[in-house]
Design a protein around this motif. Structure first.
Motif, PDB file in Angstrom:
ATOM      1  N   LEU A  54     -90.688  -5.096  18.864  1.00 54.78           N
ATOM      2  CA  LEU A  54     -90.129  -3.750  18.861  1.00 54.78           C
ATOM      3  C   LEU A  54     -88.709  -3.740  19.399  1.00 54.78           C
ATOM      4  N   VAL A  55     -88.441  -4.547  20.413  1.00 49.01           N
ATOM      5  CA  VAL A  55     -87.087  -4.638  20.957  1.00 49.01           C
ATOM      6  C   VAL A  55     -86.125  -5.206  19.918  1.00 49.01           C
ATOM      7  N   ILE A  56     -86.580  -6.251  19.191  1.00 48.35           N
ATOM      8  CA  ILE A  56     -85.730  -6.843  18.157  1.00 48.35           C
ATOM      9  C   ILE A  56     -85.424  -5.827  17.062  1.00 48.35           C
ATOM     10  N   LEU A  57     -86.464  -5.096  16.621  1.00 51.68           N
ATOM     11  CA  LEU A  57     -86.249  -4.084  15.590  1.00 51.68           C
ATOM     12  C   LEU A  57     -85.313  -2.979  16.080  1.00 51.68           C
ATOM     13  N   ALA A  58     -85.445  -2.591  17.329  1.00 47.84           N
ATOM     14  CA  ALA A  58     -84.566  -1.555  17.871  1.00 47.84           C
ATOM     15  C   ALA A  58     -83.120  -2.023  17.887  1.00 47.84           C
ATOM     16  N   CYS A  59     -82.902  -3.309  18.159  1.00 48.89           N
ATOM     17  CA  CYS A  59     -81.544  -3.840  18.152  1.00 48.89           C
ATOM     18  C   CYS A  59     -80.959  -3.885  16.743  1.00 48.89           C
ATOM     19  N   LEU A  60     -81.838  -3.923  15.723  1.00 48.42           N
ATOM     20  CA  LEU A  60     -81.367  -3.882  14.345  1.00 48.42           C
ATOM     21  C   LEU A  60     -81.007  -2.464  13.903  1.00 48.42           C
ATOM     22  N   ARG A  61     -81.371  -1.468  14.705  1.00 51.75           N
ATOM     23  CA  ARG A  61     -81.084  -0.055  14.423  1.00 51.75           C
ATOM     24  C   ARG A  61     -81.492   0.353  12.997  1.00 51.75           C
ATOM     25  N   PRO A  62     -82.775   0.268  12.704  1.00 52.62           N
ATOM     26  CA  PRO A  62     -83.215   0.713  11.369  1.00 52.62           C
ATOM     27  C   PRO A  62     -83.023   2.220  11.218  1.00 52.62           C
ATOM     28  N   GLY A  63     -82.778   2.678   9.978  1.00 49.99           N
ATOM     29  CA  GLY A  63     -82.585   4.102   9.717  1.00 49.99           C
ATOM     30  C   GLY A  63     -82.478   4.357   8.236  1.00 49.99           C
ATOM     31  N   TRP A  64     -82.277   5.617   7.879  1.00 49.78           N
ATOM     32  CA  TRP A  64     -82.147   6.029   6.485  1.00 49.78           C
ATOM     33  C   TRP A  64     -81.203   7.220   6.415  1.00 49.78           C
ATOM     34  N   GLU A  65     -80.758   7.519   5.199  1.00 45.59           N
ATOM     35  CA  GLU A  65     -79.847   8.643   5.003  1.00 45.59           C
ATOM     36  C   GLU A  65     -80.644   9.931   4.878  1.00 45.59           C
ATOM     37  N   GLY A  66     -80.341  10.890   5.678  1.00 51.15           N
ATOM     38  CA  GLY A  66     -81.045  12.168   5.647  1.00 51.15           C
ATOM     39  C   GLY A  66     -80.073  13.327   5.542  1.00 51.15           C
ATOM     40  N   ALA A  67     -80.568  14.496   5.781  1.00 51.12           N
ATOM     41  CA  ALA A  67     -79.761  15.711   5.666  1.00 51.12           C
ATOM     42  C   ALA A  67     -79.316  16.188   7.032  1.00 51.12           C
ATOM     43  N   ASN A  68     -78.053  16.552   7.086  1.00 48.55           N
ATOM     44  CA  ASN A  68     -77.526  17.128   8.306  1.00 48.55           C
ATOM     45  C   ASN A  68     -77.458  18.637   8.107  1.00 48.55           C
ATOM     46  N   LEU A  69     -78.573  19.316   8.312  1.00 47.81           N
ATOM     47  CA  LEU A  69     -78.677  20.743   8.049  1.00 47.81           C
ATOM     48  C   LEU A  69     -78.150  21.511   9.248  1.00 47.81           C
ATOM     49  N   THR A  70     -77.030  22.191   9.045  1.00 48.45           N
ATOM     50  CA  THR A  70     -76.421  22.962  10.125  1.00 48.45           C
ATOM     51  C   THR A  70     -76.577  24.442   9.843  1.00 48.45           C
ATOM     52  N   GLY A  71     -76.698  25.226  10.886  1.00 49.89           N
ATOM     53  CA  GLY A  71     -76.899  26.660  10.747  1.00 49.89           C
ATOM     54  C   GLY A  71     -78.343  27.042  10.978  1.00 49.89           C
ATOM     55  N   ASP A  72     -78.637  28.334  10.847  1.00 44.60           N
ATOM     56  CA  ASP A  72     -80.007  28.786  11.068  1.00 44.60           C
ATOM     57  C   ASP A  72     -80.492  29.762   9.998  1.00 44.60           C
ATOM     58  N   ARG A  73     -79.630  30.053   8.985  1.00 43.02           N
ATOM     59  CA  ARG A  73     -80.025  30.937   7.874  1.00 43.02           C
ATOM     60  C   ARG A  73     -79.563  30.297   6.573  1.00 43.02           C
ATOM     61  N   PHE A  74     -80.495  30.147   5.630  1.00 44.14           N
ATOM     62  CA  PHE A  74     -80.193  29.415   4.409  1.00 44.14           C
ATOM     63  C   PHE A  74     -80.721  30.176   3.196  1.00 44.14           C
ATOM     64  N   ILE A  75     -79.947  30.121   2.115  1.00 45.47           N
ATOM     65  CA  ILE A  75     -80.357  30.693   0.835  1.00 45.47           C
ATOM     66  C   ILE A  75     -80.274  29.572  -0.196  1.00 45.47           C
ATOM     67  N   PHE A  76     -81.400  29.277  -0.823  1.00 41.32           N
ATOM     68  CA  PHE A  76     -81.459  28.219  -1.819  1.00 41.32           C
ATOM     69  C   PHE A  76     -81.513  28.845  -3.211  1.00 41.32           C
ATOM     70  N   LEU A  77     -80.474  28.618  -4.016  1.00 37.61           N
ATOM     71  CA  LEU A  77     -80.446  29.055  -5.411  1.00 37.61           C
ATOM     72  C   LEU A  77     -80.737  27.854  -6.294  1.00 37.61           C
ATOM     73  N   VAL A  78     -81.776  27.937  -7.120  1.00 33.94           N
ATOM     74  CA  VAL A  78     -82.136  26.822  -7.993  1.00 33.94           C
ATOM     75  C   VAL A  78     -82.036  27.276  -9.444  1.00 33.94           C
ATOM     76  N   ASP A  79     -81.289  26.532 -10.227  1.00 28.22           N
ATOM     77  CA  ASP A  79     -81.048  26.828 -11.642  1.00 28.22           C
ATOM     78  C   ASP A  79     -82.272  26.412 -12.453  1.00 28.22           C
ATOM     79  N   THR A  80     -82.819  27.340 -13.255  1.00 27.78           N
ATOM     80  CA  THR A  80     -83.978  27.039 -14.104  1.00 27.78           C
ATOM     81  C   THR A  80     -83.640  27.166 -15.582  1.00 27.78           C
ATOM     82  N   SER A  81     -82.370  27.146 -15.932  1.00 30.24           N
ATOM     83  CA  SER A  81     -81.973  27.317 -17.324  1.00 30.24           C
ATOM     84  C   SER A  81     -82.359  26.097 -18.153  1.00 30.24           C
ATOM     85  N   ALA A  82     -82.082  26.171 -19.461  1.00 28.96           N
ATOM     86  CA  ALA A  82     -82.540  25.138 -20.390  1.00 28.96           C
ATOM     87  C   ALA A  82     -81.991  23.759 -20.038  1.00 28.96           C
ATOM     88  N   SER A  83     -80.738  23.681 -19.616  1.00 29.02           N
ATOM     89  CA  SER A  83     -80.151  22.374 -19.321  1.00 29.02           C
ATOM     90  C   SER A  83     -80.815  21.680 -18.147  1.00 29.02           C
TER      91      SER A  83
END
Length: 664
Positions: A75-104
Motif C-alpha cells: 500500500l505504501v508503494i502504491l501510494a508513492c505511485l500516486r494512482p488516480g484518474w481524470e474526473g470532474a471539477n464541479l464548482t458551484g452549488d446550482r446547476f442546469i443541465f440542458l441535453v439535446d435530443t434532436s435527430a443529430s
C-alpha cells in the motif's frame, strides 16, 4: 492522462523495494540455540526439529503477520505511485443541465449514440454534486421539456436522466434557454417523489451546462443574466454522413402520363462517395441509380415513373433509400405521398386587378383551382359571412380591401394587414429597397425580386411564429404567419392602387415581370392546398400539418407509420390540424367513418443542419460566444490518501494480532 505519477528517485525506489524482501528474510531466520546437556529422552520427540532449528534457515511457515506486513508495504508503494484518474471539477452549488435530443444526437459516431454519451457525462457530473447542491434537467429539440426541476436528490436526477429518449426533430436552443432562465430561480423547488422541498433563495448564480453538437442557429436578443454557460460538445471531429435533404414528385409537363421523382443528396463526410439510390413504390423496388456525391457538396437524382407501366400511381407511397453506411441512418430514407387530384376553392375579392385576373385565368391554373372573382361590396353581405365561417373556401385573396373578420381559410392580403391585433402595419413609405428574400419558402420558390420596382409600401409585422419572406430597408414587405390552424400571407404593397381622386394608379412593375404569375401559382398551390396527383405534402418531425378533406366532415382519423391511430376533430368542416408528427414516414388519413385512406402525407427530416454532424466550435447566445469545452474543467482524482488510510487500518490490525499472539 497518466494514471500513475512517479514521486521518488530511483535510489529511493530501490530502498523501498528492498523492504518486502527484508521482511520475508527475517521470517526465514531463527536464532541459533546454545547447547545444553539434558536427559536424552527429554527432547527425543523433537530431535528432527532441533536439527533444523540449529541451522540459520528454516522453512517459511504460514503467518498472518507476514501477510499484513507485506500488504502494508504494498500500500505504501502504491501510494508513492500516486494512482488516480481524470474526473470532474464541479464548482458551484446550482446547476442546469440542458441535453439535446434532436435527430443529430442519434448519430453513432459516439458509441452507442451521442445522446447516450451526453447522458453518461451528465451522470458523472451528478455524481460530483455535494450534499447541498441542487440541479435541474431539461431536454430540448425544437421544443423544451422540463425533465426535473431543482432538487438535491441525485437518485431522482439519475432516474429522470435515464428516461430521456431521442427524437427525430430539428434543434432550436431558444425555448430551452427561456425555460432555463424562467426556472432557474423558483421560490421553491418542485416536490419530487421521494425528496423534500428545498428552499431556493432569491436569484442566485447557476451554471448552465449545454450538452449538444451545436447543430442549431444562433440565439439573438437573449440575456443569460446570472446563468454561466458551459458548452459541452458531443461528437467526434470528423463524422461521416450522407443524407437526403429533399425528395419531391411532379408530373412531367412534356409527358402528362409520367411522374418524375427528384431528390437531392448531400455529403457531409471527409471524402467523395458513390451511393446507390433505390426507389420503392408500395414497398417494391422500381428503380435504382448510382450517384456520385462530392465531399462537402450535393448531387441530384431523378427517376421517371410511367403510369402505363405501373398502372395508376395515385394514392401511391414512394420511398427513396440510399445504400450507405454512415453515422446517421435517419436521413438515408425519404418518403413521398402521391394523392388523388384535388382542386382548390379560391375566392378573390378585388375592385379590379387585370394582372391578378390574368394570372388566375390560365389553363394551368384551371387544373389547380376553382377561382371566383367578387367585388369588395360582398364583404358586407350575410351570404359571404356564412360561407367564410363555414370554410367554404380554401383560400381567400383580399386585394385593396380588408374583411371585418378573418375567414375559416388561408388568406392573402395585398396592401393591407388582417384586422387582428397580432398583425401590425406602419405608414406607407417609399420607394423601399428590397434587401433579402426567403427563397426556400414555397411561396417564394423561383421568385426573383431584384429587378422589381415599388413606389410605396407599408412595413408589416406578423404574430409570433411568422416568417419574413421579403425584407427591405423599411421593414418586412411580405410575411406569413399562423392563425388557429390557418396561415395569413400579407403583402405590404399593392399592385394597383387608388389616388385621391379614386383613379387607378400603378404601384409596382412586378406584374409585368415573369416572376409574378409564378408567385400567383405558388400562392394557389401552397395556401390553396392543391393536390395534382403527384404533388406531395411533407413536413418536418413535430411540425403541424393542415389537412383538407374532400367531404364536409367533422373528424378525421390519422394513422402513423407505426400504426397508431389518432382522431382529430374540428369546428370547421374540411380543415383539420394534425401535430403528432414525430415519426418519420407516411401517414394515412381517413375522412369521417370511411374505412379507406383518402389521402397521405409524409414526414421527413430534410434539415441540412441536422444532417451535418460536425460539432460546432461555439454557440452564439445573445452577445456572447460560448466556446466548446470537453465537458468540465479536468481534475485529477487522487487515491493515495485512501491507500494510506487503508494502510493505517492494516497497521492497527497487525499490532492487534501481534499482541494477541494470533498466528495462522
Amino acid at each position: 492522462m497518466d494514471y500513475f505519477l512517479n514521486t521518488l528517485a530511483w535510489w529511493q525506489w530501490l530502498i523501498l523495494a528492498s523492504v518486502p524482501l527484508a521482511i520475508v528474510l527475517l521470517y526465514f531466520l531463527k536464532l541459533k540455540r546454545q547447547p545444553l546437556e539434558v536427559p536424552s529422552t527429554y527432547l527425543w520427540h523433537r530431535t528432527i526439529e532441533d536439527l533444523h532449528v540449529n541451522t540459520i534457515w528454516q522453512r517459511l511457515r504460514q503467518s498472518l503477520l507476514l501477510f499484513l506486513q507485506l500488504l502494508l508495504i504494498l500500500l505504501v508503494i502504491l501510494a508513492c505511485l500516486r494512482p488516480g484518474w481524470e474526473g470532474a471539477n464541479l464548482t458551484g452549488d446550482r446547476f442546469i443541465f440542458l441535453v439535446d435530443t434532436s435527430a443529430s444526437m442519434s448519430a453513432t459516431d459516439e458509441k452507442p449514440t451521442r445522446l447516450e454519451v451526453a447522458k453518461k457525462r451528465i451522470g458523472e457530473l451528478i455524481d460530483q454534486m455535494k450534499s447541498h447542491d441542487v440541479a435541474m434537467i431539461l431536454s430540448f429539440s425544437d421544443t423544451a421539456q422540463v425533465e426535473q426541476s431543482f432538487t438535491d436528490s441525485r437518485n431522482v436526477l439519475r432516474r429522470k436522466l435515464a428516461g430521456i429518449q431521442p427524437t427525430n426533430r430539428t434543434s432550436d436552443l431558444t425555448e430551452a434557454l427561456r425555460a432555463a432562465a424562467g426556472l432557474a430561480n423558483p421560490g421553491r423547488t418542485s416536490q419530487a417523489e421521494d425528496t423534500n422541498d428545498i428552499p431556493a433563495a432569491d436569484p442566485l448564480p447557476a451554471t448552465l451546462y449545454i450538452f449538444s453538437d451545436g447543430g442549431f442557429s444562433a440565439v439573438p436578443d437573449f440575456s443569460l443574466g446570472n446563468l454561466e454557460p458551459v458548452y459541452v460538445s458531443i461528437g467526434v471531429e470528423q463524422p461521416e454522413n450522407i443524407g437526403i435533404v429533399a425528395f419531391t414528385t411532379e408530373r412531367n409537363p412534356e409527358r402528362p402520363d409520367q411522374t418524375q421523382a427528384f431528390a437531392r443528396i448531400e455529403n457531409y463526410g471527409s471524402a467523395d462517395a458513390t451511393v446507390e439510390a433505390a426507389l420503392y413504390l408500395h414497398g417494391e423496388l422500381r428503380d435504382a441509380d448510382s450517384v456520385n456525391v462530392p465531399q462537402g457538396g450535393s448531387a441530384g437524382v431523378q427517376f421517371a415513373l410511367p403510369d402505363v407501366e405501373l398502372g395508376s400511381i395515385e394514392d401511391g407511397a414512394l420511398k427513396l433509400e440510399i445504400k450507405h453506411t454512415d453515422d446517421l441512418p435517419l436521413d438515408n430514407v425519404a418518403y413521398a405521398a402521391m394523392n388523388a387530384p384535388r382542386r382548390a376553392r379560391v375566392l378573390v375579392v378585388t375592385p379590379r386587378n387585370d394582372a391578378l385576373s390574368l394570372a388566375l385565368r390560365t389553363d394551368e391554373m384551371a387544373k389547380l383551382a376553382e377561382v371566383s372573382f367578387v367585388e369588395p361590396a360582398i364583404l358586407e353581405t350575410q351570404a359571404y359571412a356564412d360561407e367564410a365561417a363555414a370554410a367554404a373556401y380554401d383560400l381567400v385573396v383580399y386585394d385593396q380591401c380588408v374583411p371585418k373578420q378573418m375567414p375559416q381559410a388561408n388568406t392573402l392580403l395585398i396592401g393591407n394587414v388582417p384586422p387582428i391585433p397580432a398583425w401590425t402595419g406602419g405608414d406607407k413609405q417609399g420607394p423601399p429597397i428590397i434587401i433579402d428574400t426567403d427563397r426556400v419558402h414555397p411561396l417564394m420558390q423561383l421568385i426573383e425580386m431584384g429587378n422589381v420596382k415599388i413606389v410605396e409600401s407599408i412595413p408589416v409585422k406578423g404574430p409570433a411564429g411568422s416568417t419574413v419572406l421579403i425584407d427591405s430597408d423599411i421593414g418586412s414587405l411580405f410575411s406569413i404567419g399562423p392563425r388557429e390552424g390557418f396561415e395569413d400571407a400579407v403583402l405590404g404593397f399593392e399592385i394597383f392602387g387608388r389616388d385621391q381622386q379614386g383613379q387607378t394608379v400603378v404601384n409596382t412593375d412586378w406584374h409585368i415581370r415573369r416572376s409574378f404569375p409564378v408567385f400567383v401559382m405558388n400562392v394557389v398551390k401552397y395556401l390553396g392546398g392543391t393536390r395534382t396527383g403527384a404533388a406531395t405534402a411533407s413536413v418536418q418531425p413535430g411540425q403541424p400539418i393542415m389537412l383538407r378533406t374532400t367531404l364536409p366532415v367533422r373528424s378525421v382519423e390519422v394513422q402513423s407509420p407505426g400504426g397508431l391511430r389518432t382522431h382529430v376533430s374540428s369546428d370547421s368542416p374540411n380543415t383539420f390540424v394534425f401535430s403528432r408528427t414525430d415519426e418519420l414516414g407516411l401517414y394515412g388519413v381517413r375522412e369521417g367513418n370511411a374505412g379507406k385512406v383518402s389521402q397521405q402525407f409524409a414526414v421527413n427530416l430534410f434539415d441540412s443542419r441536422e444532417s451535418d454532424l460536425t460539432p460546432r466550435d461555439k454557440l452564439e447566445i445573445g452577445h456572447e460566444e460560448v466556446q466548446r469545452k470537453s465537458g468540465w474543467e479536468p481534475a485529477r482524482k487522487e487515491l493515495w490518501k485512501w491507500l494510506l488510510l487503508f494502510g493505517l487500518v492494516v497497521l492497527i490490525f497487525e499490532w492487534y494480532v501481534y499482541n494477541r499472539r494470533v498466528y495462522l
